[in-house]
Scaffold this active site. Structure first.
Site, PDB file in Angstrom:
ATOM      1  N   ASP A  69      -8.929   3.436  -8.698  1.00 45.35           N
ATOM      2  CA  ASP A  69      -8.694   2.728  -7.450  1.00 45.35           C
ATOM      3  C   ASP A  69      -8.250   1.312  -7.774  1.00 45.35           C
ATOM      4  O   ASP A  69      -8.827   0.667  -8.646  1.00 45.35           O
ATOM      5  CB  ASP A  69      -9.955   2.686  -6.589  1.00 45.35           C
ATOM      6  CG  ASP A  69      -9.679   2.038  -5.253  1.00 45.35           C
ATOM      7  OD1 ASP A  69      -9.084   2.703  -4.390  1.00 45.35           O
ATOM      8  OD2 ASP A  69     -10.028   0.853  -5.086  1.00 45.35           O
ATOM      9  N   SER A  70      -7.223   0.852  -7.076  1.00 45.35           N
ATOM     10  CA  SER A  70      -6.733  -0.513  -7.270  1.00 45.35           C
ATOM     11  C   SER A  70      -6.832  -1.298  -5.975  1.00 45.35           C
ATOM     12  O   SER A  70      -6.563  -0.763  -4.898  1.00 45.35           O
ATOM     13  CB  SER A  70      -5.272  -0.513  -7.727  1.00 45.35           C
ATOM     14  OG  SER A  70      -5.158   0.051  -9.007  1.00 45.35           O
TER      15      SER A  70
END
Length: 189
Positions: A69-70
């Site tokens: 996840d960014s």
């Protein structure tokens, strides 16, 4: 050992291919709503974990499931994927001519015989953007359709002309901290 990438991100798949790790892509379709009371780093790690865990629970056998996840952060603002052009314009105007942080989390769930392990971590990088004109922002949005990119941009694209400097791991800013991933999976390669 089977590798499964729990992501619909084409950039993460490209990075797995670059590492020459054949992997199956299985999209988790998880609810990515923030949980109250967690720091932004904990939020990011939680999202990477729930993506990986959802795919892990749908699969069987010896396997390594990789979730990521960014998040793009500036001040107290979190910039996710823009929903429309107006939001993409607002994000890029907020980020231009300044620095911001990208946090990319990694969750690696491994089933190897009777042994199950979980590895969850994150990486941070600071990005410094140049100034951009309204015309440059409009052109970027029209040509590259940034609606699947946190912050409305992609460092590995021609948008790179607006990046003055990156302090941190380049691949983490692309969406997968491969240096940390390698440390977890190297014994299986």
């Amino acid at each position: 050992m089977k590798f499964i990438l729990a992501s619909k991100s084409p950039r993460r798949k490209v990075l797995m291919d670059m590492l020459q790790i054949p992997c199956e892509v299985v999209v988790s379709n998880c609810d990515e709503t923030f949980e109250k009371g967690l720091t932004i780093e904990e939020q990011s790690k939680r999202l990477a974990y729930i993506k990986a865990k959802a795919v892990f629970d749908k699969t069987q056998g010896d396997r390594i499931v990789i979730g990521s996840d960014s998040m793009v952060l500036k001040g107290n603002n979190v910039y996710g994927k823009p929903k429309d052009k107006a939001e993409a314009v607002r994000m890029l105007n907020d980020l231009k001519n300044d620095k911001h942080t990208v946090i990319t989390s990694l969750a690696v769930l491994i089933q190897n015989g009777d042994k199950y392990t979980e590895n969850v971590d994150y990486d941070k990088a600071e990005l410094y953007f140049k100034d951009m004109t309204d015309e440059e922002i409009d052109k970027w949005i029209e040509e590259d359709k940034p609606y699947d990119k946190a912050g409305g941009y992609a460092v590995q694209s021609k948008f790179a002309v607006f990046i003055n400097k990156i302090d941190g791991n380049y691949f983490s800013t692309m969406g997968l901290p491969i240096h940390k991933l390698y440390d977890v999976i190297k014994e299986y390669l």
